[in-house]
Write a protein that holds these residues in place. Structure first.
Motif, PDB file in Angstrom:
ATOM      1  N   GLU A   1       0.807  -1.223   0.000  1.00  0.00           N
ATOM      2  CA  GLU A   1       0.000   0.000   0.000  1.00  0.00           C
ATOM      3  C   GLU A   1       0.839   1.272   0.000  1.00  0.00           C
ATOM      4  O   GLU A   1       0.305   2.368  -0.064  1.00  0.00           O
ATOM      5  CB  GLU A   1      -0.958   0.008   1.200  1.00  0.00           C
TER       6      GLU A   1
ATOM      7  N   VAL B   1      -6.086   2.716   5.043  1.00  0.00           N
ATOM      8  CA  VAL B   1      -6.255   1.287   4.800  1.00  0.00           C
ATOM      9  C   VAL B   1      -6.546   0.580   6.110  1.00  0.00           C
ATOM     10  O   VAL B   1      -5.933   0.892   7.135  1.00  0.00           O
ATOM     11  CB  VAL B   1      -4.957   0.698   4.190  1.00  0.00           C
TER      12      VAL B   1
ATOM     13  N   SER C   1      -5.400  -6.096   2.750  1.00  0.00           N
ATOM     14  CA  SER C   1      -5.984  -4.771   2.944  1.00  0.00           C
ATOM     15  C   SER C   1      -7.491  -4.851   2.749  1.00  0.00           C
ATOM     16  O   SER C   1      -8.016  -5.840   2.227  1.00  0.00           O
ATOM     17  CB  SER C   1      -5.370  -3.784   1.960  1.00  0.00           C
TER      18      SER C   1
END
Length: 131
Positions: free
Chosen positions: A43, A102, A113
């Motif tokens: 991420e 997230v 996620s």
């Protein structure tokens, strides 16, 4: 050293290192911590991590990420704790900071996620939220 909450320890180590402006931080190695770090790298919240051997024990060395001198992770918080586990179905899982953050979930298909969990259509234990 016996830890009751390894994810909470990892989060605290990352938060403390970023407050001090450190570029790297180490944490005892475990598969769950590695999976959480995989999501953070994927991420874009952490640069990278690797396993090192320190005094005969395996540790994770985490390369923290900064943007223009400030940490990329502005807020990281543990949601599900050993005393109170928090589970969520995918339809009840809300967005973190209107989609800018997230949630990291532990599902039957592994640690992922919230976006990946929505794609896989699985819910699970909400480990932490990162923004």
């Amino acid at each position: 050293m016996q830890l009751n909450d390894p994810i909470g320890d990892l989060i605290t180590r990352i938060r403390n290192a970023q407050m001090r402006g450190k570029s790297t931080v180490t944490s005892p190695s475990s598969r769950l911590r590695a999976h959480v770090l995989d999501v953070l790298v994927e991420e874009g919240f952490v640069r990278s991590y690797g396993e090192i051997d320190k005094n005969g024990k395996k540790e994770l060395e985490i390369q923290l990420k900064y943007a223009e001198g400030s940490p990329v992770i502005t807020e990281i918080a543990r949601v599900s704790k050993p005393g109170r586990r928090v589970y969520s179905s995918i339809k009840d899982l809300g967005l973190v900071r209107n989609g800018l953050g997230v949630s990291i979930l532990s599902t039957s298909k592994g640690v992922m996620s919230d976006a990946a969990a929505r794609t896989a259509n699985v819910g699970g234990e909400v480990l932490c939220r990162v923004y």
